[in-house]
Design an enzyme around this catalytic site. Structure first.
Site, PDB file in Angstrom:
ATOM      1  N   ASP A 270       0.894  -1.493   0.168  1.00 46.96           N
ATOM      2  CA  ASP A 270      -0.360   0.003  -0.012  1.00 46.96           C
ATOM      3  C   ASP A 270       0.255   1.098  -0.356  1.00 46.96           C
ATOM      4  O   ASP A 270       2.116   0.724   0.262  1.00 46.96           O
ATOM      5  CB  ASP A 270      -0.852  -0.306   1.289  1.00 46.96           C
ATOM      6  CG  ASP A 270      -2.369  -0.441   0.795  1.00 46.96           C
ATOM      7  OD1 ASP A 270      -2.346  -2.119   0.096  1.00 46.96           O
ATOM      8  OD2 ASP A 270      -2.709  -0.880   1.895  1.00 46.96           O
TER       9      ASP A 270
ATOM     10  N   HIS B 148       3.866  -2.577   3.129  1.00 46.81           N
ATOM     11  CA  HIS B 148       4.088  -0.992   2.544  1.00 46.81           C
ATOM     12  C   HIS B 148       4.619  -0.719   2.165  1.00 46.81           C
ATOM     13  O   HIS B 148       6.584  -0.982   2.967  1.00 46.81           O
ATOM     14  CB  HIS B 148       3.859   0.039   3.865  1.00 46.81           C
ATOM     15  CG  HIS B 148       1.772  -0.437   4.598  1.00 46.81           C
ATOM     16  ND1 HIS B 148       1.986  -0.897   5.722  1.00 46.81           N
ATOM     17  CD2 HIS B 148       0.711   0.958   4.563  1.00 46.81           C
ATOM     18  CE1 HIS B 148       0.333  -1.092   5.734  1.00 46.81           C
ATOM     19  NE2 HIS B 148       0.080   0.434   5.444  1.00 46.81           N
TER      20      HIS B 148
END
Length: 742
Positions: free
Chosen positions: A110, A262
């Site tokens: 993400d 991430h």
């Protein structure tokens, strides 16, 4: 006594409309040419504002929303969704979830792309021949399109993570649509694709869906989007340590999982270190890696190699038509903003330093100038008592010429007054003659412009020192006496007087009064000590006739003949000084349109004069000294700094609206405080009343912005070409001797 150089103009026949003069025709043509340039200047300022807003939007400073909803009810969400798999689709309008098969990992990332961490993630995935599914923030895609292109070409899959990373449960339907569409455009411009995958910011597992976010997923599902959640969270954003990241990302008992990492949003060195260890661990447990599309197609490849690429990227669609071109336009616009805003920020720093440096230099040198010139023992030499010639160029000055001539007639220094009528059509010459004042001569000429009128006056002057003034200006009785005293020094070729705004009782006049005292006269003290005075004001200046003739007289090559001849005198080796006690009261423009015209002529004329004398930069002797001292100072303080000074106001307004209002306001007030100190000191030196300084904050908000636009207009004209002749401003004649004393 009248000395005609050309026959006086024939009065127009009764009942006929007077034909416009040469000056009026030229001014009309010039005004028509300037309107597009004014528009272009405004468009440049608008473009700058748009670029800053785009950059702020990309960085979530404009339209940013930091709210994150927690603890809301999920009563409207179907239990099958809350307890289902991490992949949510709506085939036929029916909510359906899909789980990741056992012994299968969907690596999802993400918040990217990030120029530091994402390439390292891609290198790891390529090394281990593992695909990833990246949920990208559109603003980051637009800023780093090359990374996304590499990501897709490597065989990875991408999804939408909104454009500005906002919690969509708080947003309107229009904002949700905009967040999705803008991200799709960014993907189209960066990699030539769109995607059907979506992950909402701040989402996790399906059991976190609530009554506020559920309508968002339903709406996106109707549009064909697949919403992707997670089974296992590495919590790498907490930076708990490499071993914890690997442990938390590992599913239990051989279950399949959509795993969250991430690749952006902060310092990700632990993620980069943990990712290879995690892949090796899961492969050792017999797991395979795929993408969301791979799960949807029920493909469970063991190697996820190039042969499987089409299936692994099934969510991708080729961008075509308007979407593709709009996407490329977005990427191009962002590239411009990415380059422009840092450049503007650097320019802001330079301008800020230059402005503060100028204030400091003005204060120090102005104080030294005042103390030096007002010492009891100071003197230029033997008193100058001989008569001088005062030249008054006049074009349609019937409202002002009487006050001007009567003020000269009261001079305590012997003068002859040469009025050069430049083809006036309002009876200015006749009025000057009818006054019957001693020592006044009227010289008539066909309309040819101010430089020609001044040169004609010099030719008719009887004395070695000539004083030049405007036809709308009045002198105090001692003005000429003070003005000519520096000529006791044989090296002095010209003297600048102290021009004061006479009609300062109006708001526009008061603003100009502050500008004259603080800007012009404080500047002249500084330039005097540095021996690089750039301009002798047209309202009050004195010259050696010998020096004027030596440099070829007043030139019409530029709109600023006063700046032109001042620089020419410097280059010829003459000294130009400032005499603060020689005061002249002039009528400043009374309307914004006239003020614009005057200041445009001044600023553009200054640029012309600087360009005309550019060779002084490489000359030797006095010319070279001005070129290497005066020219840089004038360019920096009168062109570059004012052109970029709007950055201070634009960034301040931007910061007030979108960043930190209180901090921005305090910074603006601090700069205003410095300016007030400088202005107060300038008023003290000129013995002016401080009450006008109460208008200074409003002057900074309104008047100064107009001056910036005028200068930008001048720069546009300088770049595109253009020329104006001597412009005539409308006068009221309200300025008399001692005007403005109150």
């Amino acid at each position: 006594m009248t000395t005609p150089t050309t026959p006086p103009p024939t009065p127009p026949a009764r009942g006929r409309r007077r034909a416009p003069s040469r000056m009026e025709r030229a001014a009309g043509r010039a005004a028509a040419l300037q309107r597009p340039r004014v528009l272009l200047a405004l468009l440049l300022l608008l473009a700058l504002t748009c670029v800053m807003l785009l950059d702020g939007y990309l960085r979530a400073e404009v339209g940013g929303d930091q709210r994150v909803r927690t603890g809301a009810s999920a009563s409207d969400v179907p239990d099958a969704v809350l307890d289902g798999g991490p992949i949510l689709t709506f085939p036929g309008g029916q909510a359906t979830t899909v789980s990741v098969p056992d012994k299968t990992i969907v690596l999802t990332f993400d918040d990217g792309p990030d120029p530091t961490w994402t390439p390292q993630v891609l290198d790891i995935l390529e090394k281990y021949d593992v695909p990833g599914t990246f949920f990208l923030v559109g603003s980051m895609v637009a800023r780093h399109p090359g990374i996304v292109r590499d990501m897709v070409e490597q065989g990875n899959e991408v999804g939408v993570h909104t454009f500005t990373h906002v919690d969509l449960s708080y947003q309107s339907q229009a904002r949700v649509t905009r967040e999705i569409e803008q991200t799709q455009l960014a993907l189209a411009g960066a990699a030539g694709i769109t995607t059907t995958l979506f992950r909402a910011p701040y989402s996790s597992q399906t059991d976190a869906i609530d009554n506020y976010s559920w309508p968002v997923y339903e709406s996106l599902g109707e549009d064909g989007y697949t919403s992707v959640f997670i089974d296992t969270d590495s919590d790498d954003w907490k930076r708990p340590g490499v071993s914890k990241i690997v442990e938390w990302a590992t599913p239990e008992d051989g279950e399949g999982a959509s795993v969250l990492f991430h690749d952006a949003g902060g310092e990700r060195s632990q993620t980069i270190e943990a990712l290879p260890k995690y892949i090796e661990k899961m492969k050792a447990k017999g797991y395979t890696f795929t993408t969301v599309s791979g799960v949807m197609a029920d493909q469970q490849p063991t190697g996820a190699g190039p042969a499987d690429e089409q299936g692994l990227q099934a969510a991708h669609h080729e961008a075509t038509g308007a979407t593709l071109y709009e996407g490329k336009a977005l990427i191009a616009a962002v590239a411009v903003a990415e380059w422009t805003v840092p450049a503007l920020s650097a320019g802001l720093v330079i301008v800020g330093v230059a402005v503060m440096g100028r204030f400091a230099m003005m204060l120090v040198l102005a104080r030294r100038h005042h103390r030096q010139r007002n010492r009891r023992r100071f003197g230029w030499g033997p008193p100058v008592t001989g008569p001088v010639s005062v030249i008054v160029p006049a074009y349609n000055e019937k409202e002002c010429i009487e006050a001007t001539l009567r003020s000269l007639a009261r001079s305590t220094h012997p003068v002859e007054i040469v009025v050069v009528d430049d083809g006036s059509t309002d009876g200015t010459a006749d009025l000057a003659e009818s006054l019957g004042l001693p020592g006044v001569r009227v010289v008539r000429q066909a309309n040819a412009g101010k430089p020609a009128a001044l040169n004609n006056g010099v030719r008719h002057a009887r004395y070695d020192i000539v004083v030049m003034m405007d036809g709308d200006t009045v002198f105090e009785p001692d003005t000429v006496r003070h003005l000519v005293q520096p000529f006791a020094d044989p090296s002095v070729g010209a003297v600048a007087g102290n021009a004061k705004v006479g009609n300062r009782r109006t708001l526009i006049g008061a603003w100009q009064h502050i500008e004259y005292v603080m800007g012009f006269n404080l500047d002249r003290r500084m330039y005097d000590l540095l021996r690089c005075m750039p301009t002798i004001p047209g309202a009050i200046g004195a010259f050696r006739r010998e020096a004027v003739l030596q440099v070829g007289g007043m030139s019409d090559d530029t709109l600023a003949e006063d700046t032109d001849i001042t620089i020419a005198l410097h280059r010829a080796g003459w000294r130009v000084v400032y005499e603060e006690h020689a005061r002249a009261w002039t009528e400043a423009p009374g309307s914004l349109s006239q003020l614009w015209s005057q200041r445009y002529r001044w600023s553009y004329g200054t640029m012309q004069a600087l360009w005309k004398h550019r060779r002084s930069l490489t000359d030797k002797g006095p010319s070279g000294r001005f070129g290497r001292v005066g020219m840089p100072l004038v360019v920096l303080f009168q062109v570059v700094t004012p052109v970029f000074a709007p950055l201070i106001d634009v960034f301040t307004l931007y910061s007030m609206l979108f960043v930190d209002f209180r901090a921005a306001l305090l910074a603006w007030l601090a700069v205003l405080g410095v300016q007030l100190v400088c202005a107060a000191y300038a008023f003290r030196l000129d013995r002016e009343k401080y009450r006008y300084l109460l208008m200074m904050p409003l002057q900074q908000l309104a008047y100064r912005q107009m001056m910036y636009l005028v200068l930008i207009h001048s720069c546009v004209t300088a770049l595109t070409g253009g020329r104006l002749r001597w412009q005539k401003l409308k006068r009221t004649g309200e300025v008399g001797t001692g005007a403005g004393a109150g």
